[in-house]
Design an enzyme around this catalytic site. Structure first.
Site, mmCIF file in Angstrom:
data_model
loop_
_atom_site.group_PDB
_atom_site.id
_atom_site.type_symbol
_atom_site.label_atom_id
_atom_site.label_comp_id
_atom_site.label_asym_id
_atom_site.label_seq_id
_atom_site.Cartn_x
_atom_site.Cartn_y
_atom_site.Cartn_z
ATOM 1 N N ARG A 43 0.798 -1.220 0.000
ATOM 2 C CA ARG A 43 0.000 0.000 0.000
ATOM 3 C C ARG A 43 0.837 1.280 0.000
ATOM 4 O O ARG A 43 0.708 2.119 -0.882
ATOM 5 C CB ARG A 43 -0.934 0.023 1.219
ATOM 6 N N HIS A 89 -7.426 -4.607 -7.657
ATOM 7 C CA HIS A 89 -7.200 -3.990 -6.345
ATOM 8 C C HIS A 89 -8.342 -4.344 -5.398
ATOM 9 O O HIS A 89 -9.429 -3.788 -5.496
ATOM 10 C CB HIS A 89 -7.084 -2.475 -6.498
ATOM 11 N N TYR A 132 -18.729 12.147 -11.970
ATOM 12 C CA TYR A 132 -18.809 13.425 -12.663
ATOM 13 C C TYR A 132 -17.555 13.742 -13.486
ATOM 14 O O TYR A 132 -17.557 14.692 -14.252
ATOM 15 C CB TYR A 132 -19.024 14.568 -11.668
#
Length: 827
Positions: A43, A89, A132
């Site tokens: 990570r 992932h 968006y």
């Protein structure tokens, strides 16, 4: 042991629960180590080879797999996030989208890898939701993934072992150094500064060709970080420590300049901020500093940033404060100066290590050499396989009739393949390829094409074998590819590097204002002596007391203007502007821009226009500056109708910004004024060439409401064109007269000028006609300009351009010399 209560439905031996005793400390240690391992390796920390964390690598790889190249249309970010989450992932969509947003932010990365379309956030605001926004690969991401289909890196299983993903990207760009990294793991963290691609590649190429290069050699190519937001790095000792040990710190400063934000007020305009510092954060800290009294001299801070002009933060300075000192306060108490701590921690061979500049370059260079070597082996293998098939096909084309006969007489494809191998001595891949051959390939031109391809393949194989056999050739190819990447994606340096706050830049930049450890300028402008100046083109300014305008050698004159009036005063005092309507307007000296120090003649081009300093009525103009202090000599003035007056020194209203100093008759106007002691001479020049001067003591001081007294007897149609005060200490005063036609439009005739020593003109009594000062040439009938004052006198045109004057003429009433251009004013 713990036992459950017995139930009648089950036998007793099945009701006993087996509990294993475990040491809590051992269990916690093992669990914590597993968690720490997962965070560190999966990570938080980037790989030193491609500079990417696993989630970033998976985003870039998945976008490449989806075909989202820069020449393709954008797709919704939510689609990319969903593909990454579903295939590679095994975590939530929020961290995936956050990582993708950072890859698209030009203010976070020096070379973004994602081309975002929509609101991907700013330094002060977060991005829009993934539904968006749209995204695709940036051109630089293509270089990061180039060659993935040529076995250049190892592929590893995904989280459910159904798909594969690259363990590292080919990374033709030194992404870790160029874009930096930040991450917090368990027990360790990383924070790396971005750098310039061209500089990093130059250092890497040097290391490729000179593997034993020292850190000092490499720092000649990489002098310091290059932040996406520009700014300045102040102090390079911490940068050198980081390049040597992997740990260090440096200070970043905003790029700011001092400008006139309004005609009366200066301001600090910030165009670049420290890395990851937004303008709203700076404004918030400025407001807090002003409220807590840590910051002084600031009247307002406005963010005028837009997409067209970029960052523009305007900080207005109060009158009476040094902008340079206020800027130093801002550096000290706001994020306009920030610190950056470098901690170069990255994974090398699966282990976290702290790396210096040389080690970081070595890892990436080694990775690129390995990628090019594996790619070359892959290409060699593919070309050898293709050459093998082409050679078999050529054999078949030579004996095509026999090949067809063998195939037609075979019972099935397996028998045909076996017979072809035995009859023509072919390999199994060659026989299989011939069986799948289309008849159209059996033409004569096809054979020529195959022979040409055979030759090209042999040449390519020979080149690849030579490349793999010679380490020097391999390194040369790697270096050339690095140079191509730098030429394609490189941009000029944005961040200026400074050895210290007041020193010269190692990157060729100018020094910034004094910083910590240096003597700071006073915050407020002291009430020091200075001169208030009025130029002939109507500009106001102030300067130092030791630079008297129009005196001595005239070092304070303007290059393209002349000083029409000058008053000795102090920086925090006030002067008066005498107008043609007989009014005096109060002008604070601090509102006037200060002329910068200069070894040569200064220019008043940065002065304040008179109309911005005072409010004038229609057809009213400022004719002179006058002192307002109680100990100043009386103010002497003259009108166009020959009236003179001296105003009582202390007759100045303390609560008014404008007042009358003479009662004018209809059609009359003030032509000039200045402070006059009793021993000074008052000089009037009329349009009919008469010049009269007499002692100022002949005019008694009067109150403001008085109308003055007769000063000069004028001929029919004549008017006073100039009024001056000549002091005994003035060096070599001269009289300058310019004659022309009274009927010509102002500014259209050149006329003739004469310069004469003032001492040649005898004194006369007040209210007399004086003596003639100029003889007219043909076509001239009036004086259009006149000036009496200390030498040297200089003339200017209407645009402020200099107009040469003739040499002094010893004839008191001689004629003038034609001028080269019209004269607007003399000073």
């Amino acid at each position: 042991m713990a036992r459950r209560p017995a139930t009648p439905d089950l036998p007793p031996e099945d009701l006993v629960e087996k509990i294993v005793d475990i040491d809590v400390a051992t269990e916690m240690e093992g669990s914590f180590l597993e968690y720490a391992y997962s965070v560190i390796y999966s990570r938080a920390l980037p790989d030193a080879r491609d500079g990417l964390k696993p989630v970033q690598r998976r985003i870039v790889y998945q976008m490449a797999d989806m075909g989202l190249r820069p020449d393709r249309p954008y797709v919704k970010s939510a689609r990319v996030v969903g593909e990454v989450m579903g295939k590679l992932h095994p975590h939530g969509d929020a961290p995936i989208y956050d990582a993708m947003v950072r890859l698209a932010q030009a203010f976070s990365l020096r070379l973004p890898l994602v081309d975002g379309h929509g609101n991907f956030g700013s330094l002060d605001d977060g991005p829009a939701a993934s539904r968006y926004t749209e995204a695709r690969m940036a051109p630089s991401a293509m270089a990061m993934t180039q060659g993935l289909d040529e076995d250049v890196v190892d592929l590893v299983p995904n989280y459910d072992s159904k798909l594969t993903q690259p363990s590292v990207l080919p990374a033709a760009i030194p992404n870790l150094l160029v874009n930096g990294a930040t991450g917090i793991a368990v027990g360790m963290a990383t924070n790396m500064a971005p750098h310039n691609l061209v500089e990093v590649v130059a250092a890497a190429r040097h290391l490729v060709l000179h593997p034993d290069a020292t850190l000092e050699d490499l720092m000649r190519f990489v002098p310091g970080p290059d932040l996406p937001t520009g700014g300045k790095i102040v102090g390079l000792d911490g940068v050198r420590d980081a390049y040597r040990t992997g740990r260090g710190a440096f200070r970043t400063r905003a790029t700011a300049r001092i400008e006139n934000v309004t005609p009366k007020r200066k301001g600090i305009v910030v165009t670049e901020l420290p890395y990851l510092v937004g303008p709203e954060k700076v404004i918030e800290k400025i407001k807090e500093g002003v409220q807590s009294k840590k910051l002084s001299g600031i009247s307002d801070a406005v963010d005028l940033t837009d997409r067209q002009h970029g960052l523009r933060l305007v900080i207005e300075i109060k009158t009476g404060f040094h902008p340079e000192a206020v800027l130093e306060q801002l550096y000290r108490y706001t994020p306009m100066e920030d610190s950056f701590s470098i901690n170069n921690v990255a994974l090398v061979d699966g282990q976290p290590r702290t790396l210096g500049l040389r080690e970081l370059l070595q890892v990436w260079v080694g990775h690129r050499i390995d990628v090019v070597r594996r790619r070359s082996r892959y290409r060699l293998r593919k070309r050898q396989e293709r050459l093998h098939l082409v050679e078999g096909l050529l054999v078949a084309i030579v004996d095509i009739d026999e090949v067809i006969q063998v195939i037609r007489t075979s019972d099935d494809s397996d028998e045909a393949r076996t017979r072809l191998r035995s009859v023509f001595d072919l390999s199994e891949p060659q026989a299989e390829y011939i069986l799948e051959l289309r008849l159209r390939r059996l033409t004569r031109f096809s054979r020529l094409d195959l022979e040409r391809e055979q030759q090209e393949l042999r040449e390519e194989i020979a080149r690849l074998e030579a490349l793999l056999a010679d380490e020097a050739l391999l390194r040369g190819l790697v270096s050339d590819e690095m140079a191509e990447v730098a030429a394609t994606y490189g941009t000029p340096r944005r961040t200026i590097l400074l050895e210290h706050a007041g020193g010269a830049s190692v990157a060729g930049a100018a020094a910034v204002p004094a910083g910590r450890g240096r003597a700071a300028a006073p915050l407020e402008i002291p009430d020091a002596p200075c001169w208030a100046l009025l130029s002939a083109t109507g500009l106001l300014a102030r300067t130092g007391d030791d630079d008297a305008p129009g005196r001595g050698d005239g070092t304070r004159r303007s290059r393209h203007d002349v000083v029409a009036s000058a008053v000795p005063t102090t920086a925090r005092a006030e002067v008066g502007a005498l107008t043609s309507r007989g009014r005096v307007l109060r002008v604070p000296v601090l509102d006037l821009p200060s002329l910068p120090p200069t070894d040569g003649p200064p220019t008043l081009s940065g002065g304040l226009p008179v109309g911005e300093a005072v409010t004038l009525e229609k057809d009213e103009r400022v004719v002179a500056l006058v002192p307002l202090t109680a100990d100043a000599p009386p103010l002497a003035l003259a009108t166009a109708q020959g009236v003179v007056k001296r105003v009582t020194p202390g007759d100045v209203p303390g609560n008014r910004d404008a007042w009358e100093v003479i009662g004018l008759k209809d059609g009359d106007e003030v032509v000039g004024g200045a402070a006059a002691r009793d021993e000074d001479e008052l000089v009037l020049v009329s349009t009919d060439t008469s010049l009269l001067h007499f002692p100022a003591s002949h005019v008694r001081p009067q109150g403001r409401a008085a109308g003055g007294m007769s000063g000069m007897k004028l001929g029919a149609g004549a008017r006073v064109v100039a009024f001056s005060v000549v002091r005994p200490e003035d060096p070599d005063p001269v009289v300058v007269t310019v004659a022309g036609a009274s009927s010509a439009l102002p500014g259209t005739q050149t006329g003739s000028a004469k310069v004469t020593p003032f001492a040649l003109y005898p004194a006369k009594g007040r209210a007399t006609g004086g003596v003639r000062s100029h003889r007219f040439l043909k076509g001239e009938d009036a004086l259009i300009l006149a000036h009496v004052g200390a030498a040297p006198a200089r003339a200017t045109g209407s645009g402020g351009q200099p107009v040469p004057l003739p040499e002094p003429d010893p004839r008191r009433d001689g004629s003038g010399t034609p001028l080269a251009a019209p004269v607007h004013a003399i000073g």
